[in-house]
Design a protein around this motif. Structure first.
Motif, PDB file in Angstrom:
ATOM      1  N   LYS A  65      53.167  42.721  42.086  1.00 39.82           N
ATOM      2  CA  LYS A  65      52.600  42.863  40.723  1.00 39.82           C
ATOM      3  C   LYS A  65      51.446  41.540  40.422  1.00 39.82           C
ATOM      4  O   LYS A  65      50.559  41.473  40.056  1.00 39.82           O
ATOM      5  N   TYR A  66      52.062  40.565  41.034  1.00 41.85           N
ATOM      6  CA  TYR A  66      51.406  39.231  41.015  1.00 41.85           C
ATOM      7  C   TYR A  66      50.045  39.128  41.811  1.00 41.85           C
ATOM      8  O   TYR A  66      48.850  38.865  41.337  1.00 41.85           O
ATOM      9  N   THR A  69      47.711  41.418  39.994  1.00 40.40           N
ATOM     10  CA  THR A  69      47.040  40.763  39.014  1.00 40.40           C
ATOM     11  C   THR A  69      46.009  39.873  39.431  1.00 40.40           C
ATOM     12  O   THR A  69      44.841  39.350  38.675  1.00 40.40           O
TER      13      THR A  69
END
Length: 108
Positions: A65-66, A69
């Motif tokens: 997810k990082y 993002t």
């Protein structure tokens, strides 16, 4: 203001109606988001500390997810820079090449 924006027919007119302040506020928000972006990664790594190493290595190789993002923030930043730069070039009067050079000298 919204009535004036509906009547605009070009990017130059939109930029003249909005002015420079909203773009500067968006740039400020983007900088704050970029500055805060490492925090979720630090928290995630702290949660995985001392746990199953194999699970951590497996998770590290997946698109996290990082990473998603960071990619999303990069796309937002590129779009903002393009819109802001194009607006400055169209809004100012004068030679386009000189405006681009001056833009990069004044607005790093």
């Amino acid at each position: 203001m919204f009535a004036k924006l509906k009547e605009c027919k070009s990017i130059k007119e939109i930029y003249e109606v909005l002015g420079r302040e909203p773009f500067e506020k968006v740039a400020e928000v983007l900088l704050v988001l970029w500055s805060a972006l490492p925090l979720p990664s630090i928290i995630t790594h702290a949660m995985w500390a001392g746990k199953n190493v194999e699970g951590y290595v497996y998770r590290f190789h997946m698109l996290s997810k990082y990473q998603t993002t960071v990619m999303f923030m990069g796309l937002l930043t590129i779009q903002f820079v393009l819109v802001y730069g194009l607006g400055l070039i169209l809004w100012d009067k004068g030679h386009a090449r000189q405006r681009i050079v001056d833009f990069f000298k004044k607005e790093p």
